[in-house]
Motif scaffolding. Structure first.
Motif, mmCIF file in Angstrom:
data_model
loop_
_atom_site.group_PDB
_atom_site.id
_atom_site.type_symbol
_atom_site.label_atom_id
_atom_site.label_comp_id
_atom_site.label_asym_id
_atom_site.label_seq_id
_atom_site.Cartn_x
_atom_site.Cartn_y
_atom_site.Cartn_z
ATOM 1 N N LYS A 138 -6.361 49.245 -27.764
ATOM 2 C CA LYS A 138 -6.480 47.869 -28.255
ATOM 3 C C LYS A 138 -5.096 47.215 -28.348
ATOM 4 O O LYS A 138 -4.561 46.957 -29.433
ATOM 5 C CB LYS A 138 -7.186 47.850 -29.612
ATOM 6 C CG LYS A 138 -8.671 48.204 -29.523
ATOM 7 C CD LYS A 138 -9.365 48.029 -30.860
ATOM 8 C CE LYS A 138 -10.866 48.228 -30.724
ATOM 9 N NZ LYS A 138 -11.581 47.995 -31.990
ATOM 10 N N PRO B 172 -14.782 39.008 -28.543
ATOM 11 C CA PRO B 172 -13.978 40.242 -28.483
ATOM 12 C C PRO B 172 -14.289 41.079 -27.247
ATOM 13 O O PRO B 172 -15.396 41.038 -26.707
ATOM 14 C CB PRO B 172 -14.352 40.971 -29.772
ATOM 15 C CG PRO B 172 -15.667 40.402 -30.181
ATOM 16 C CD PRO B 172 -15.685 38.985 -29.704
ATOM 17 N N TYR C 239 -6.445 44.007 -32.694
ATOM 18 C CA TYR C 239 -5.668 44.341 -31.509
ATOM 19 C C TYR C 239 -4.181 44.082 -31.756
ATOM 20 O O TYR C 239 -3.805 43.062 -32.339
ATOM 21 C CB TYR C 239 -6.109 43.507 -30.305
ATOM 22 C CG TYR C 239 -7.405 43.937 -29.667
ATOM 23 C CD1 TYR C 239 -7.457 44.320 -28.343
ATOM 24 C CD2 TYR C 239 -8.596 43.945 -30.396
ATOM 25 C CE1 TYR C 239 -8.656 44.710 -27.740
ATOM 26 C CE2 TYR C 239 -9.794 44.325 -29.817
ATOM 27 C CZ TYR C 239 -9.814 44.707 -28.489
ATOM 28 O OH TYR C 239 -11.002 45.089 -27.910
ATOM 29 N N TRP D 200 -6.562 34.694 -29.538
ATOM 30 C CA TRP D 200 -6.593 36.159 -29.421
ATOM 31 C C TRP D 200 -6.603 36.789 -30.811
ATOM 32 O O TRP D 200 -7.359 37.719 -31.086
ATOM 33 C CB TRP D 200 -5.392 36.690 -28.664
ATOM 34 C CG TRP D 200 -5.017 35.981 -27.399
ATOM 35 C CD1 TRP D 200 -5.761 35.057 -26.700
ATOM 36 C CD2 TRP D 200 -3.789 36.119 -26.668
ATOM 37 N NE1 TRP D 200 -5.069 34.619 -25.596
ATOM 38 C CE2 TRP D 200 -3.863 35.254 -25.549
ATOM 39 C CE3 TRP D 200 -2.648 36.888 -26.858
ATOM 40 C CZ2 TRP D 200 -2.824 35.151 -24.630
ATOM 41 C CZ3 TRP D 200 -1.610 36.793 -25.944
ATOM 42 C CH2 TRP D 200 -1.708 35.927 -24.839
ATOM 43 N N ASP E 239 -14.163 44.453 -26.990
ATOM 44 C CA ASP E 239 -14.380 45.868 -27.308
ATOM 45 C C ASP E 239 -15.288 46.588 -26.308
ATOM 46 O O ASP E 239 -15.043 47.748 -25.952
ATOM 47 C CB ASP E 239 -14.980 46.001 -28.713
ATOM 48 C CG ASP E 239 -14.022 45.547 -29.802
ATOM 49 O OD1 ASP E 239 -13.076 44.802 -29.493
ATOM 50 O OD2 ASP E 239 -14.216 45.940 -30.956
ATOM 51 N N MET F 152 -9.844 38.735 -31.978
ATOM 52 C CA MET F 152 -9.623 40.186 -31.915
ATOM 53 C C MET F 152 -8.497 40.585 -32.872
ATOM 54 O O MET F 152 -7.413 41.005 -32.446
ATOM 55 C CB MET F 152 -9.323 40.608 -30.478
ATOM 56 C CG MET F 152 -10.475 40.305 -29.535
ATOM 57 S SD MET F 152 -10.286 41.012 -27.867
ATOM 58 C CE MET F 152 -9.051 39.931 -27.164
#
Length: 277
Positions: A12, A98, A42, A35, A100, A39
């Motif tokens: 991540k 996201p 991360y 971003w 993921d 997220m």
């Protein structure tokens, strides 16, 4: 890695580049804020003039010497993913969802399609399955996208893409830029052919656990933006030569982004009037 699922192959980490030494424009700060907002778990890794020894790669050294930052970033994005793994975003990428679920792949991105460049001449380079008829032909207008992509540390495909630049020069013997010869998408696509890549916009699972998604997922051309989209490359175009009006547009977009929609609306009206009259 802390915060990484045991099934994840890609860490991540979000990598991005900024080499000019100037403060980031407001528009790019807004992109990077997306971003962080979408997220938050991360790590964000900046690659700048202090992060890499440009003298080790002649192509990068030459591009940096003439301030062609986007072409410097073309190599650094590959180096970052190969040496550390993670996700690479151009600084003008806006994120909506996201990432993921994509970390289980060894490499991922989308097709990027620009219909104006993917002409009949380009289509005629391909057979019915989407393979180049002539082995050495490069295809333009439909390629794997380089502005939004993820990969594992030590990924062999990314290594091949990175090594493409090792014997190249950005400047000719007279010091003139060869930049038009080095648009990254066609080169990454040519290497992806070795892993099974075909030049059509359908979702593709390639060798070595590499996934190429349809153009609506990681958007490289705004005509493909849908509710399915996870992110869009807004194509700020800092590397392009510009007319005076294009420079005006660029400055408004980057320094006064709240006013930019008025500029684009005016442009649409002007184009429409040109079509009618």
């Amino acid at each position: 890695m802390e915060g990484t699922n045991t099934h994840d192959k890609i860490p991540k980490i979000i990598h991005y580049c900024w080499f000019s030494g100037e403060e980031l424009p407001i528009f790019l700060k807004d992109c990077i804020d997306s971003w962080k907002r979408v997220m938050p778990d991360y790590k964000i890794r900046l690659w700048d003039a202090n992060s890499f020894d440009f003298d080790t790669v002649p192509f990068v050294k030459e591009a940096f010497s003439v301030k062609k930052w986007a072409f410097v970033a073309d190599y650094i994005r590959l180096y970052a993913l190969y040496t550390e793994g993670g996700i690479y975003f151009d600084s003008d990428v806006m994120v909506f969802k996201p990432f993921d679920e994509f970390l289980r792949y060894d490499f991922f991105t989308s097709h990027e399609i620009h219909p104006g460049n993917f002409t009949n001449a380009e289509r005629n380079k391909l057979d019915k399955s989407g393979r180049p008829i002539a082995k050495d032909d490069y295809v333009f207008g439909l390629n794997v996208q380089a502005a939004i992509m993820g990969g594992t540390k030590g990924n062999p495909y990314i290594k091949e893409c990175m090594e493409f630049y090792h014997d190249k020069h950005f400047l000719d013997a007279e010091g003139k830029s060869l930049s038009v010869q080095f648009i990254i998408g066609p080169y990454m696509s040519k290497i992806a052919e070795n892993y099974g890549y075909l030049y059509h916009e359908k979702e593709q699972m390639l060798d070595n656990n590499m996934k190429i998604f349809k153009p609506e997922i990681f958007v490289g051309n705004s005509v493909f933006l849908t509710k399915e989209s996870y992110a869009i490359h807004l194509c700020n175009g800092s590397w392009k030569e510009k007319t005076n009006y294009e420079k005006f547009q660029y400055n408004v977009r980057n320094q006064y982004p709240s006013f930019y929609p008025f500029i684009t609306f005016f442009d649409k009206v002007k184009r429409k009037m040109g079509e009618l009259f």
